[in-house]
Structures are given as C-alpha cells and as structure tokens.
Design a protein around this motif. Structure first.
Motif, PDB file in Angstrom:
ATOM      1  N   ALA A   1      32.858  17.552  23.612  1.00  0.00           N
ATOM      2  CA  ALA A   1      33.101  16.127  23.389  1.00  0.00           C
ATOM      3  C   ALA A   1      31.989  15.288  24.001  1.00  0.00           C
ATOM      4  N   VAL A   2      31.467  15.706  25.144  1.00  0.00           N
ATOM      5  CA  VAL A   2      30.342  14.991  25.754  1.00  0.00           C
ATOM      6  C   VAL A   2      29.140  15.026  24.819  1.00  0.00           C
ATOM      7  N   ALA A   3      28.852  16.215  24.285  1.00  0.00           N
ATOM      8  CA  ALA A   3      27.699  16.358  23.378  1.00  0.00           C
ATOM      9  C   ALA A   3      27.864  15.500  22.136  1.00  0.00           C
ATOM     10  N   ARG A   4      29.089  15.441  21.595  1.00  0.00           N
ATOM     11  CA  ARG A   4      29.315  14.601  20.411  1.00  0.00           C
ATOM     12  C   ARG A   4      29.112  13.129  20.745  1.00  0.00           C
ATOM     13  N   ALA A   5      29.595  12.728  21.922  1.00  0.00           N
ATOM     14  CA  ALA A   5      29.508  11.312  22.293  1.00  0.00           C
ATOM     15  C   ALA A   5      28.062  10.860  22.443  1.00  0.00           C
ATOM     16  N   VAL A   6      27.232  11.666  23.068  1.00  0.00           N
ATOM     17  CA  VAL A   6      25.855  11.222  23.313  1.00  0.00           C
ATOM     18  C   VAL A   6      25.029  11.219  22.037  1.00  0.00           C
ATOM     19  N   ARG A   7      25.467  11.985  21.035  1.00  0.00           N
ATOM     20  CA  ARG A   7      24.738  11.958  19.762  1.00  0.00           C
ATOM     21  C   ARG A   7      25.018  10.682  18.984  1.00  0.00           C
TER      22      ARG A   7
ATOM     23  N   VAL B   1      31.835   9.228  27.251  1.00  0.00           N
ATOM     24  CA  VAL B   1      31.214  10.306  28.021  1.00  0.00           C
ATOM     25  C   VAL B   1      31.965  10.521  29.326  1.00  0.00           C
ATOM     26  N   GLU B   2      32.305   9.430  30.013  1.00  0.00           N
ATOM     27  CA  GLU B   2      33.032   9.549  31.272  1.00  0.00           C
ATOM     28  C   GLU B   2      34.364  10.271  31.075  1.00  0.00           C
ATOM     29  N   ALA B   3      35.127   9.867  30.069  1.00  0.00           N
ATOM     30  CA  ALA B   3      36.430  10.480  29.829  1.00  0.00           C
ATOM     31  C   ALA B   3      36.283  11.954  29.485  1.00  0.00           C
ATOM     32  N   ALA B   4      35.256  12.305  28.707  1.00  0.00           N
ATOM     33  CA  ALA B   4      35.049  13.705  28.334  1.00  0.00           C
ATOM     34  C   ALA B   4      34.622  14.545  29.545  1.00  0.00           C
ATOM     35  N   LEU B   5      33.769  13.974  30.411  1.00  0.00           N
ATOM     36  CA  LEU B   5      33.372  14.699  31.617  1.00  0.00           C
ATOM     37  C   LEU B   5      34.566  14.932  32.533  1.00  0.00           C
ATOM     38  N   GLU B   6      35.484  13.962  32.600  1.00  0.00           N
ATOM     39  CA  GLU B   6      36.687  14.136  33.410  1.00  0.00           C
ATOM     40  C   GLU B   6      37.492  15.347  32.950  1.00  0.00           C
ATOM     41  N   ARG B   7      37.504  15.578  31.634  1.00  0.00           N
ATOM     42  CA  ARG B   7      38.257  16.706  31.079  1.00  0.00           C
ATOM     43  C   ARG B   7      37.455  17.997  31.075  1.00  0.00           C
ATOM     44  N   ASN B   8      36.184  17.930  31.515  1.00  0.00           N
ATOM     45  CA  ASN B   8      35.265  19.065  31.401  1.00  0.00           C
ATOM     46  C   ASN B   8      35.155  19.533  29.952  1.00  0.00           C
TER      47      ASN B   8
END
Length: 514
Positions: A507-513, A496-503
């Motif tokens: 990818a954030v949504a996929r990670a939290v699922r 999640v952190e890495a995906a948020l860094e890239r905006n």
C-alpha cells in the motif's frame, strides 16, 4: 491557534441526505445549524464532526479517514470520529461532534454532542516532567485528560509558558503571526488544570534511586514517575566574532524576539547553515525584504536528509526569492558589518544568524548515569534504564519497529506524540510508542511534508513534478519505501502514514506512485 472558519458549502446536513451520497471510507463536506460540518462513513456507520482542524485550521474534508479517526492534511493531527477528541498531536483541542440519525437510506445531523471528560481520580502521587517544550506540555495535558488526580509538576528552564516552537522560524519571524498566537496555553490554563509550573529554573540533579529532582535553586521535587523532555540546544560555533551583539541563534522565543527586533533596522543578513531552521529563517527574512546570503559547507542544501533532487529544488525555490547561496564554504570570521568566508570573500551583514543544527540536551540524564547512545536510550514504552523514569522528544532514542533500529528524531510532532504516550505509561498503561515519524517544513508558499524515517537509502523515486510543486519523493531501502516527502500532495502523505502504521508495504508503494 486556528484559522478562519470554513465557509458554509455543500448540503444542509440538518435536513438530511441519502447514505449513498457519502462514499464508504470517504468524507462529505456540508453544514448544519450555521456551522461547517463534515460527515464520514465507515461501512454502515456515519459520523459528523467539525470541518476544521483545531491546530492551524486545516480543512479536514481534504484529509483521510483511518482507524476510527479523521486526519488533517496539513500536519497530520487526528481526531476520534465518535467523540471529536484530539487523539494525536499536534492538535491538543477537540473538534465539535454531532449526533447522527439514520432512518433507512436517509442520514440527518442532530444536536451537538457534549465533550467527553474523564473524571479526576482520587488517586494521589506525584508525577514530574522536566522540560516544558513539545513533549513536556503534551504529557502534562494528557495526564489531566486521562483523569490523573495527583500532583503534576512541569519544570521549564525558560521563563515562558510552553509555546509553539515551529512558528518561531516561520510565520512569527516573517511577521505574519502575532505573539499572542505563540503560547500553547495561557498561565490560567495550567492553574485550572492544577499543573504546577516551575519556570525559569533548570533541573540539575535527577536522583532516580531517591525518586527526586533537584533544581538549580536548591529545591527538591519528589516523584513517583518522572519524564525527561529536556529537548535540544543549538550547536554554537567558535568562529571569531560569533559573540558579537548582531549574531543570533534561533531556538527559543527570546531568541526569535531578538531577531525580530533587529529586523527593524537590518538590511543585509548572512545565515550560516543551510539546515531546516536556517532556510526557514532565510525565507522569513526575505518576507521582511532583508537581503539574505546563506553560507554552508555542503554542495546542496538538505541533501543529506532529503537527497539531491529535493536539495536542488529547495535551492532553486530560495534563489527565485532572491536568496544567494555560498555553498562549499564556511565562515572564518564575523565582524560588525561583514562575514569573511574561507575563500577570502567578504559578505556585507548587519545581522548574522547561525543555524548549524542542535545537540540533545542530555546532561541531566548523563549525570544520572542513564543508558546513553547519542541520546537517552528508552524501550518501546519510552522508559529509560532507570525504572519509573521516561524520556521523550529530542533526547530519546527508541526502538523503531519498522526499521528494526533505534532512532532519534528531532521534530515537533514526534516529540508531542512521545509525550502523550509517555504520560499514559506513567499512569501504568504500557502503551508502546510505534508512531510513524512526521514533520513539515515551510518555505515561502511551499510546504514539505516528510512521513517515515530514512537515515540512508538505496534509491529515490519521484512521482509527479517538483518544478510544478506537485510531487511525491519516495526513499527506498531495498524494495521498501521507508519515507516519503510530498509537495502539494497532502492526502498522499496521510495515506503513506496510514499504510506504514499497518506495515502494509504494498500500500505504501501504491501511494507514492500516485
């Protein structure tokens, strides 16, 4: 502080392995020359580094590789794969790094690389840091790591060298960490690094125009650039009896020592406040077999920050360890052996700890007439309204590039990372601070990892199971996940952190699922 060395498992990397055994973008644990080593592959490039984080000894093979770094699953420290350098807090020390030989489809680990050290420049000047906490210490170390050869002054109002503040309410208070683990560095370290430590003295005047800081003892310290990292002070209650000897706050090492001393005789404790500090204190006191009552005005602990689901989970976790909650209540009076609640009930207590939050220590900045907004306003480079004066840590309110709002975060890792970026900018690097906020909170054997920033949210979604301690709790603003809290899913937190860094919101949504 680091944990025990990782056991020697996996292949002997000095003998060599096939390239295909290392997944692209992945990590393979092994060993070489009687040391635990991990190898990481990014396309055709292979890197070999030490297996354990230099912060608390976290297992790096359970982390992720992103942007040329290996990231620790426990507290999100980052290390450069090419050099082993600790490129992002909370780790301050590098990890070992080995040379890698590749012949055809075979990869073999060779000799250990020597650490890269930037030579000190001949450039002079004076850089002053006010505040010897997380941000101040990280800034001082970064200045020297980057080769600054001028004068560095670190001013702290406490008598102690910079120390590991998060541990004060966790393992140290619980009796699981000796005091020698608490200092971040020894006094000798600062002497070797030629950092002038001025301890036990408070800065009372910041003369931005005259470029000097005046201390309480009358000394004047000139600067070419200055960093304010004055941290926060605990909110003190006016409750009758709050100044009795057995009533404690927990912000400093001295205060934690005082609580540890009282724990030797205490049988019953009342914790006023269900904040992170208050609840971590409750867990530590239970580890010492002290009975604990928690008093707080809210209906659920931590609900405002973490939502109702996690609030109920945390309450249940503490209740399973014997903590009694008195919610929707305040303390009307404190006596030598009891605490009287607003509803008239009396709780026996020979130790009272107040943990109802902190306020940023902005007095110095206010007297200097810096721009303020519930903290010290800074730009994306952490510079205040006064040129050459920067702010970092608990006092700094900075423009968050993801939310489009200015935010202030009172957490250790954020403070350290801001100190590091501010140091670079004091050297003229013009580095934007755009890190994703991260913090952790320990409750017994459960660690909560919070990534991102959500002051408000529209909805909360949970993947996995909180009762089974395997879950990711996602906070949504519109269709975007702005923050996630994980329990037992450290790699998800890193992803999640890495995906948020890239905006990269998808990818954030996929990670939290999950």
């Amino acid at each position: 502080m680091s944990g025990p060395a990782a056991p020697l498992t996996g292949p002997d990397l000095a003998l060599g392995i096939r390239l295909s055994e290392i997944p692209d973008g992945g990590i393979l644990p092994g060993h070489a020359f009687d040391e635990a080593v991990i190898v990481c592959r990014v396309g055709a490039e292979v890197y070999a580094v030490g297996a354990n984080c230099s912060h608390y000894g976290g297992p790096l093979d359970q982390g992720i590789v992103a942007n040329g770094s290996i990231r620790c699953p426990w507290h999100h420290a980052r290390f450069d794969l090419s050099t082993g350098e600790a490129v992002s807090a909370p780790a301050l020390n590098p990890i070992a790094c080995w040379q890698v030989e590749r012949k055809g489809d075979r990869v073999r680990i060779l000799a250990k690389r020597q650490p890269d050290r930037k030579p000190r420049t001949a450039a002079g000047g004076s850089l002053v840091i006010v505040g010897a906490g997380a941000a101040g210490n990280a800034a001082a170390e970064m200045l020297r790591r980057e080769g600054f050869g001028g004068k560095v002054t670190l001013i702290g109002k406490e008598d102690s060298v910079p120390y590991d503040r998060p541990n004060l309410s966790k393992d140290y208070l619980a009796g699981n960490a000796p005091e020698e683990w608490i200092p971040l560095r020894s006094k000798e370290f600062y002497q070797e690094q030629q950092v002038d430590l001025i301890l036990g003295t408070e800065a009372t005047v910041l003369d931005a125009a005259g470029m000097r800081v005046v201390l309480a003892d009358g000394r004047s310290v000139p600067f070419d650039a200055c960093l304010l990292a004055t941290g926060a002070d605990p909110v003190r209650l006016p409750t009758p009896g709050s100044t009795l000897p057995h009533v404690c706050y927990l912000r400093s090492l001295a205060e934690s020592r005082a609580i540890v001393a009282r724990c030797k005789e205490a049988k019953r404790a009342v914790v006023i406040g269900a904040s992170f500090i208050g609840l971590e204190v409750a867990a530590s006191l239970r580890a010492r077999n002290i009975e604990v009552d928690v008093v707080a005005p809210e209906a659920r602990p931590l609900e405002r920050i973490m939502g109702p689901q996690l609030g109920d989970f945390i309450r249940g976790l503490h209740e399973a360890h014997g903590v009694r909650f008195h919610l929707g209540q305040t303390a009307d009076a404190i006596r030598a052996d009891s605490v009287t609640l607003h509803d008239g009930r009396s709780l026996a207590a020979d130790l009272v700890i107040i943990g109802v939050g902190v306020r940023p220590a902005v007095g110095l900045a206010e007297r200097a007439r810096l721009s303020m907004d519930r903290g010290v306003l800074v730009n994306e480079y952490l510079e205040t309204s006064a040129r050459g004066v920067y702010a970092a840590g608990d006092i700094a309110r900075w423009p968050d590039p993801r939310s489009g709002r200015s935010i202030r975060v009172e957490h250790w890792v954020v403070a350290e990372r801001q100190g590091q970026v501010a140091a670079l900018n004091m050297l003229g690097r013009r580095r934007r601070f755009d890190a994703v906020p991260f913090f952790w909170s320990q409750h017994y054997d459960v660690m909560l990892s919070y990534t991102g920033h959500a002051e408000t949210w529209d909805r909360i979604a949970i993947a996995g199971s909180l009762p089974e301690r395997d879950a990711c709790v996602a906070f949504f603003e519109g269709n975007r996940v702005t923050a996630a809290i994980t329990v037992g899913r450290d790699r998800v937190s890193l992803t999640v952190e890495a995906a948020l860094e890239r905006n990269d919101w998808e990818a954030v949504a996929r990670a939290v699922r999950g």
